[in-house]
Design an enzyme around this catalytic site. Sequence first.
Site, mmCIF file in Angstrom:
data_model
loop_
_atom_site.group_PDB
_atom_site.id
_atom_site.type_symbol
_atom_site.label_atom_id
_atom_site.label_comp_id
_atom_site.label_asym_id
_atom_site.label_seq_id
_atom_site.Cartn_x
_atom_site.Cartn_y
_atom_site.Cartn_z
ATOM 1 N N HIS A 208 0.817 -1.207 0.000
ATOM 2 C CA HIS A 208 0.000 0.000 0.000
ATOM 3 C C HIS A 208 0.857 1.266 0.000
ATOM 4 O O HIS A 208 2.004 1.255 0.460
ATOM 5 C CB HIS A 208 -0.937 -0.004 1.197
ATOM 6 C CG HIS A 208 -2.020 -1.034 1.100
ATOM 7 N ND1 HIS A 208 -3.046 -1.117 1.993
ATOM 8 C CD2 HIS A 208 -2.244 -2.021 0.180
ATOM 9 C CE1 HIS A 208 -3.861 -2.099 1.646
ATOM 10 N NE2 HIS A 208 -3.382 -2.668 0.551
ATOM 11 N N CYS B 209 -6.360 1.646 5.207
ATOM 12 C CA CYS B 209 -6.979 0.398 5.658
ATOM 13 C C CYS B 209 -6.492 0.085 7.076
ATOM 14 O O CYS B 209 -5.656 0.801 7.630
ATOM 15 C CB CYS B 209 -6.612 -0.745 4.707
ATOM 16 S SG CYS B 209 -4.881 -1.273 4.853
ATOM 17 N N GLU C 250 0.675 3.985 1.774
ATOM 18 C CA GLU C 250 1.073 4.433 3.107
ATOM 19 C C GLU C 250 2.255 3.617 3.612
ATOM 20 O O GLU C 250 3.192 4.155 4.215
ATOM 21 C CB GLU C 250 -0.101 4.284 4.095
ATOM 22 C CG GLU C 250 -1.361 4.998 3.681
ATOM 23 C CD GLU C 250 -2.335 4.152 2.866
ATOM 24 O OE1 GLU C 250 -3.547 4.330 3.033
ATOM 25 O OE2 GLU C 250 -1.883 3.313 2.056
ATOM 26 N N CYS D 108 -2.571 -0.502 7.286
ATOM 27 C CA CYS D 108 -1.829 0.758 7.203
ATOM 28 C C CYS D 108 -2.065 1.609 8.446
ATOM 29 O O CYS D 108 -1.149 2.259 8.937
ATOM 30 C CB CYS D 108 -2.224 1.532 5.946
ATOM 31 S SG CYS D 108 -1.666 0.720 4.434
#
Length: 154
Positions: free
Chosen positions: A79, A107, A81, A110
């Site tokens: 991801h 999410c 992040e 993260c």
Amino acid sequence: MQARPSWDQYFMDIALLVSSRSTCLRRHVGAVLVFDKQIIATGYNGVARGLKHCTEVGCLREQLGIPSGERHEMCRGIHAEQNAIIQAALHGVSTKGATLYCTHQPCILCSKMLINAGIKKVVFQGEYPDPLAREMLLEADIELVQWNSEEQGT
């Protein structure tokens, strides 16, 4: 004379630009870590360095019929992040007290990383179907701001 964008608009615009590097077939996400109005790291979602991109081999999650927001471990990608935090670590830059600007709400995976990385504020634009992530960020006293450029006057 054109008005200067606010700092939030400036960093959200950069997060959107960063998302254009994404190789995910489902969602292009960009993240920018900022401390004291300075960018300390950026990240976008895509596979780990040196691996074939989903644009080349297809989306594992699509192939398995996994809906958005579920079974995050069943994905070739990292991801945005996470990549921003990894880039900061790779270059020895502290993330403590930083603000994350992201094109989408983080999410749960993260969010837990952001909490432990010492992030103090998350500014995001798009929704993500993960209410637990939002709850945990708020429980950790991380300021959570949903950005809407129309409401912000730009």
